[in-house]
Design a protein around this motif. Sequence first.
Motif, PDB file in Angstrom:
ATOM      1  N   ASP A 108       0.820  -1.208   0.000  1.00  0.00           N
ATOM      2  CA  ASP A 108       0.000   0.000   0.000  1.00  0.00           C
ATOM      3  C   ASP A 108       0.857   1.263   0.000  1.00  0.00           C
ATOM      4  OD1 ASP A 108       0.652  -0.895   2.754  1.00  0.00           O
ATOM      5  OD2 ASP A 108      -0.394   0.945   3.340  1.00  0.00           O
ATOM      6  N   GLY A 111       0.770   2.818  -3.366  1.00  0.00           N
ATOM      7  CA  GLY A 111      -0.425   3.629  -3.573  1.00  0.00           C
ATOM      8  C   GLY A 111      -0.346   4.951  -2.839  1.00  0.00           C
ATOM      9  N   LEU A 112       0.244   4.925  -1.636  1.00  0.00           N
ATOM     10  CA  LEU A 112       0.405   6.150  -0.855  1.00  0.00           C
ATOM     11  C   LEU A 112       1.315   7.127  -1.585  1.00  0.00           C
ATOM     12  CD1 LEU A 112      -0.210   7.541   1.890  1.00  0.00           C
ATOM     13  CD2 LEU A 112       1.876   6.475   2.773  1.00  0.00           C
ATOM     14  N   LYS A 114       1.817   7.259  -4.860  1.00  0.00           N
ATOM     15  CA  LYS A 114       1.102   7.753  -6.045  1.00  0.00           C
ATOM     16  C   LYS A 114       0.093   8.830  -5.667  1.00  0.00           C
ATOM     17  CE  LYS A 114      -1.553   6.144 -10.025  1.00  0.00           C
ATOM     18  NZ  LYS A 114      -2.128   4.951 -10.718  1.00  0.00           N
ATOM     19  N   GLU A 115      -0.585   8.599  -4.578  1.00  0.00           N
ATOM     20  CA  GLU A 115      -1.632   9.517  -4.116  1.00  0.00           C
ATOM     21  C   GLU A 115      -1.082  10.886  -3.740  1.00  0.00           C
ATOM     22  OE1 GLU A 115      -4.366   9.399  -0.176  1.00  0.00           O
ATOM     23  OE2 GLU A 115      -4.312   7.545  -1.334  1.00  0.00           O
ATOM     24  N   ASN A 116       0.156  10.913  -3.254  1.00  0.00           N
ATOM     25  CA  ASN A 116       0.730  12.153  -2.745  1.00  0.00           C
ATOM     26  C   ASN A 116       1.874  12.708  -3.595  1.00  0.00           C
ATOM     27  OD1 ASN A 116      -0.606  12.592   0.087  1.00  0.00           O
ATOM     28  ND2 ASN A 116      -0.149  10.389  -0.023  1.00  0.00           N
TER      29      ASN A 116
END
Length: 272
Positions: A108, A111-112, A114-116
């Motif tokens: 994860d 994903g973290l 990519k999100e930020n």
Amino acid sequence: MTIKSPNVRVAVAGLGAIGSKVVKALDEGIDGLVLTAVSVQNVEKHRAWLSGLTASPKILPIEALAEAADIVVECAPSTLVRSIVAPVVARGKCAVVLSVGALLENDDLIGLAKENGGQIMVPTGALIGLDAVTAAAVGTIHSVQMVTRKPVGGLAGAPYIVENEIDIERITEPLKIFDGSAREAAKGFPANLNVAVALSLAGIGADRTRVQIWADPTVTRNMHRIEVESDSARFSMSIENIPSENPRTGLITALSVIACLRKLRASLRVGT
């Protein structure tokens, strides 16, 4: 990734066989980068060595590194990867990860990042030819297999060895002690098989990448052979790494991290 801002701040988590060499290289000078902080479990053990650097970095707890630097290099035990990487990528910064096996249990974090707007970078480390594997993965890779041979002492204490009650001290000839996926290898040999996970991330994933591990008292180097079948090429690669003072880690691993950092501001970058 090319970082254009001046004086990019770098922090290093861990001062073992890899981290200490990375810190020394940063202290001696890497164009456009400045060492600002380190984190280490036993501060007193390293305080004198750190004070001897040209510009002594701050000694901070791992949770403070994300604020003190733009890039954090993880050279720590795999159990600390999440606590080091998560704050970094959550702030949109870059984490260079050596304990790659831990990413399988903390996926994860990708994903973290990519999100930020953060990034997780995995250096080539003790392998060879990850550029070729990455290129082949743009097409279709049919199979990837890695065969690792290590001196017996380099495997001592691995969870797989302990759980299966393998008395490696009694091994007198080459013995295959593991045959499975890269994911299984990472769980059983977390300090030894980060290379297998890096290979799997570059190619067809941790479950399809096959790994054999041999305990070999006849060798003095960590040896890896990779065979790849794809729709664009069939290739094999082998490397014999000289162990560092930590028998689980090859000398070239630290050099790979240093090369990775140098590429960030290089006028000429060679390789995919």
